[in-house]
Design a protein around this motif. Structure first.
Motif, PDB file in Angstrom:
ATOM      1  N   ASN A 107       0.838  -1.195   0.000  1.00 26.49           N
ATOM      2  CA  ASN A 107       0.000   0.000   0.000  1.00 26.49           C
ATOM      3  C   ASN A 107       0.874   1.246   0.000  1.00 26.49           C
ATOM      4  N   ARG A 108       0.306   2.341  -0.463  1.00 24.78           N
ATOM      5  CA  ARG A 108       1.005   3.637  -0.421  1.00 24.78           C
ATOM      6  C   ARG A 108       0.488   4.421   0.775  1.00 24.78           C
ATOM      7  N   TYR A 109       1.400   5.062   1.495  1.00 26.27           N
ATOM      8  CA  TYR A 109       1.067   5.831   2.684  1.00 26.27           C
ATOM      9  C   TYR A 109       1.743   7.191   2.633  1.00 26.27           C
ATOM     10  N   GLU A 110       1.185   8.087   3.439  1.00 24.87           N
ATOM     11  CA  GLU A 110       1.770   9.409   3.608  1.00 24.87           C
ATOM     12  C   GLU A 110       1.926   9.644   5.101  1.00 24.87           C
ATOM     13  N   LEU A 111       3.129   9.943   5.533  1.00 26.55           N
ATOM     14  CA  LEU A 111       3.455  10.152   6.941  1.00 26.55           C
ATOM     15  C   LEU A 111       3.847  11.612   7.135  1.00 26.55           C
ATOM     16  N   THR A 112       3.177  12.283   8.043  1.00 28.07           N
ATOM     17  CA  THR A 112       3.532  13.651   8.407  1.00 28.07           C
ATOM     18  C   THR A 112       3.847  13.651   9.892  1.00 28.07           C
ATOM     19  N   TYR A 113       4.998  14.191  10.247  1.00 24.58           N
ATOM     20  CA  TYR A 113       5.323  14.274  11.661  1.00 24.58           C
ATOM     21  C   TYR A 113       5.989  15.604  11.975  1.00 24.58           C
ATOM     22  N   ILE A 114       5.877  15.993  13.260  1.00 24.84           N
ATOM     23  CA  ILE A 114       6.386  17.275  13.730  1.00 24.84           C
ATOM     24  C   ILE A 114       7.502  17.001  14.726  1.00 24.84           C
ATOM     25  N   ILE A 115       8.663  17.565  14.464  1.00 23.32           N
ATOM     26  CA  ILE A 115       9.824  17.399  15.319  1.00 23.32           C
ATOM     27  C   ILE A 115       9.984  18.647  16.184  1.00 23.32           C
ATOM     28  N   ASP A 116      10.462  18.442  17.394  1.00 24.47           N
ATOM     29  CA  ASP A 116      10.731  19.539  18.328  1.00 24.47           C
ATOM     30  C   ASP A 116      11.793  20.464  17.732  1.00 24.47           C
ATOM     31  N   THR A 117      11.564  21.775  17.786  1.00 20.10           N
ATOM     32  CA  THR A 117      12.509  22.741  17.207  1.00 20.10           C
ATOM     33  C   THR A 117      13.748  22.941  18.070  1.00 20.10           C
ATOM     34  N   ALA A 118      13.722  22.476  19.312  1.00 21.42           N
ATOM     35  CA  ALA A 118      14.889  22.593  20.178  1.00 21.42           C
ATOM     36  C   ALA A 118      15.997  21.645  19.733  1.00 21.42           C
ATOM     37  N   LEU A 119      15.695  20.700  18.887  1.00 20.44           N
ATOM     38  CA  LEU A 119      16.667  19.733  18.391  1.00 20.44           C
ATOM     39  C   LEU A 119      17.612  20.414  17.413  1.00 20.44           C
ATOM     40  N   GLU A 120      18.901  20.111  17.518  1.00 25.68           N
ATOM     41  CA  GLU A 120      19.902  20.675  16.605  1.00 25.68           C
ATOM     42  C   GLU A 120      19.673  20.154  15.189  1.00 25.68           C
ATOM     43  N   GLU A 121      20.217  20.861  14.207  1.00 28.10           N
ATOM     44  CA  GLU A 121      20.003  20.476  12.810  1.00 28.10           C
ATOM     45  C   GLU A 121      20.567  19.086  12.513  1.00 28.10           C
ATOM     46  N   ASN A 122      21.773  18.766  13.003  1.00 29.38           N
ATOM     47  CA  ASN A 122      22.369  17.446  12.750  1.00 29.38           C
ATOM     48  C   ASN A 122      21.529  16.343  13.389  1.00 29.38           C
ATOM     49  N   ALA A 123      21.059  16.564  14.597  1.00 30.98           N
ATOM     50  CA  ALA A 123      20.236  15.575  15.286  1.00 30.98           C
ATOM     51  C   ALA A 123      18.900  15.393  14.566  1.00 30.98           C
ATOM     52  N   ARG A 124      18.366  16.493  14.033  1.00 30.22           N
ATOM     53  CA  ARG A 124      17.106  16.418  13.282  1.00 30.22           C
ATOM     54  C   ARG A 124      17.289  15.596  12.008  1.00 30.22           C
ATOM     55  N   LYS A 125      18.390  15.811  11.296  1.00 34.60           N
ATOM     56  CA  LYS A 125      18.674  15.035  10.075  1.00 34.60           C
ATOM     57  C   LYS A 125      18.838  13.557  10.414  1.00 34.60           C
ATOM     58  N   GLU A 126      19.504  13.255  11.536  1.00 33.46           N
ATOM     59  CA  GLU A 126      19.677  11.862  11.949  1.00 33.46           C
ATOM     60  C   GLU A 126      18.337  11.214  12.291  1.00 33.46           C
ATOM     61  N   LEU A 127      17.437  11.979  12.926  1.00 32.53           N
ATOM     62  CA  LEU A 127      16.122  11.455  13.274  1.00 32.53           C
ATOM     63  C   LEU A 127      15.312  11.142  12.024  1.00 32.53           C
ATOM     64  N   ILE A 128      15.372  12.021  11.031  1.00 34.34           N
ATOM     65  CA  ILE A 128      14.673  11.803   9.766  1.00 34.34           C
ATOM     66  C   ILE A 128      15.236  10.560   9.076  1.00 34.34           C
ATOM     67  N   GLU A 129      16.562  10.407   9.077  1.00 32.34           N
ATOM     68  CA  GLU A 129      17.189   9.225   8.487  1.00 32.34           C
ATOM     69  C   GLU A 129      16.821   7.958   9.253  1.00 32.34           C
ATOM     70  N   LYS A 130      16.693   8.079  10.573  1.00 30.59           N
ATOM     71  CA  LYS A 130      16.331   6.928  11.406  1.00 30.59           C
ATOM     72  C   LYS A 130      14.951   6.400  11.018  1.00 30.59           C
ATOM     73  N   PHE A 131      13.979   7.304  10.838  1.00 27.79           N
ATOM     74  CA  PHE A 131      12.632   6.865  10.483  1.00 27.79           C
ATOM     75  C   PHE A 131      12.569   6.366   9.041  1.00 27.79           C
ATOM     76  N   SER A 132      13.364   6.922   8.152  1.00 29.91           N
ATOM     77  CA  SER A 132      13.421   6.407   6.781  1.00 29.91           C
ATOM     78  C   SER A 132      14.018   5.005   6.768  1.00 29.91           C
ATOM     79  N   ALA A 133      15.054   4.783   7.602  1.00 25.71           N
ATOM     80  CA  ALA A 133      15.662   3.456   7.699  1.00 25.71           C
ATOM     81  C   ALA A 133      14.691   2.461   8.330  1.00 25.71           C
ATOM     82  N   LEU A 134      13.877   2.912   9.287  1.00 27.08           N
ATOM     83  CA  LEU A 134      12.885   2.054   9.925  1.00 27.08           C
ATOM     84  C   LEU A 134      11.873   1.539   8.897  1.00 27.08           C
TER      85      LEU A 134
END
Length: 136
Positions: A2-29
């Motif tokens: 099936n095709r899905y669309e995922l929208t999520y909101i990340i805390d803005t207090a997170l640093e840019e590098n940590a935010r990129k790692e989190l996005i990569e983590k969920f893509s890898a998941l």
């Protein structure tokens, strides 16, 4: 799959590098659980929230389009619920459009009468006296 669309909101207090790692983590998941990431869209970026979530007025929006088995959305929601850096998430199933409906036939348009002719045709009808019912 099936095709899905995922929208999520990340805390803005997170640093840019940590935010990129989190996005990569969920893509890898998604990839680890038999899914395939089609697109990761970060163009929404940092936005003001409609209401404060955990006393935070702003969040960083991420939109992911992916294909996967029907069990995958539940696993993603479970992992996002565990993560403290994700404020909210929403997964929707994209429906395939079916073109089995026939298009409507084009109807011919009736010619429009000139305004002077329409006024002449309406005038005799107004000039005729109305018939009064006979009293019994």
């Amino acid at each position: 799959m099936n095709r899905y669309e995922l929208t999520y909101i990340i805390d803005t207090a997170l640093e840019e590098n940590a935010r990129k790692e989190l996005i990569e983590k969920f893509s890898a998941l998604i990839a680890q659980n038999g899914g395939e990431v089609e697109k990761v869209d970060e163009t929404w970026g940092k936005r003001r929230l409609a209401y404060a979530i955990n006393d935070k007025p702003e969040g960083y929006y991420v939109l992911v389009t992916f294909k996967g088995p029907s069990e995958l959305p539940r696993e993603i929601e479970r992992n996002m619920g565990i993560s403290e850096d994700v404020l909210r998430c929403l997964i929707i199933k994209l429906e395939e459009k079916k073109h089995s409906v026939k298009p409507r036939p084009v109807r011919p348009v009736a010619p429009v009468a000139a305004p002077a002719e329409a006024a002449v045709e309406a005038a005799p009808a107004a000039a005729q006296p109305a018939e009064t019912p006979a009293a019994e």
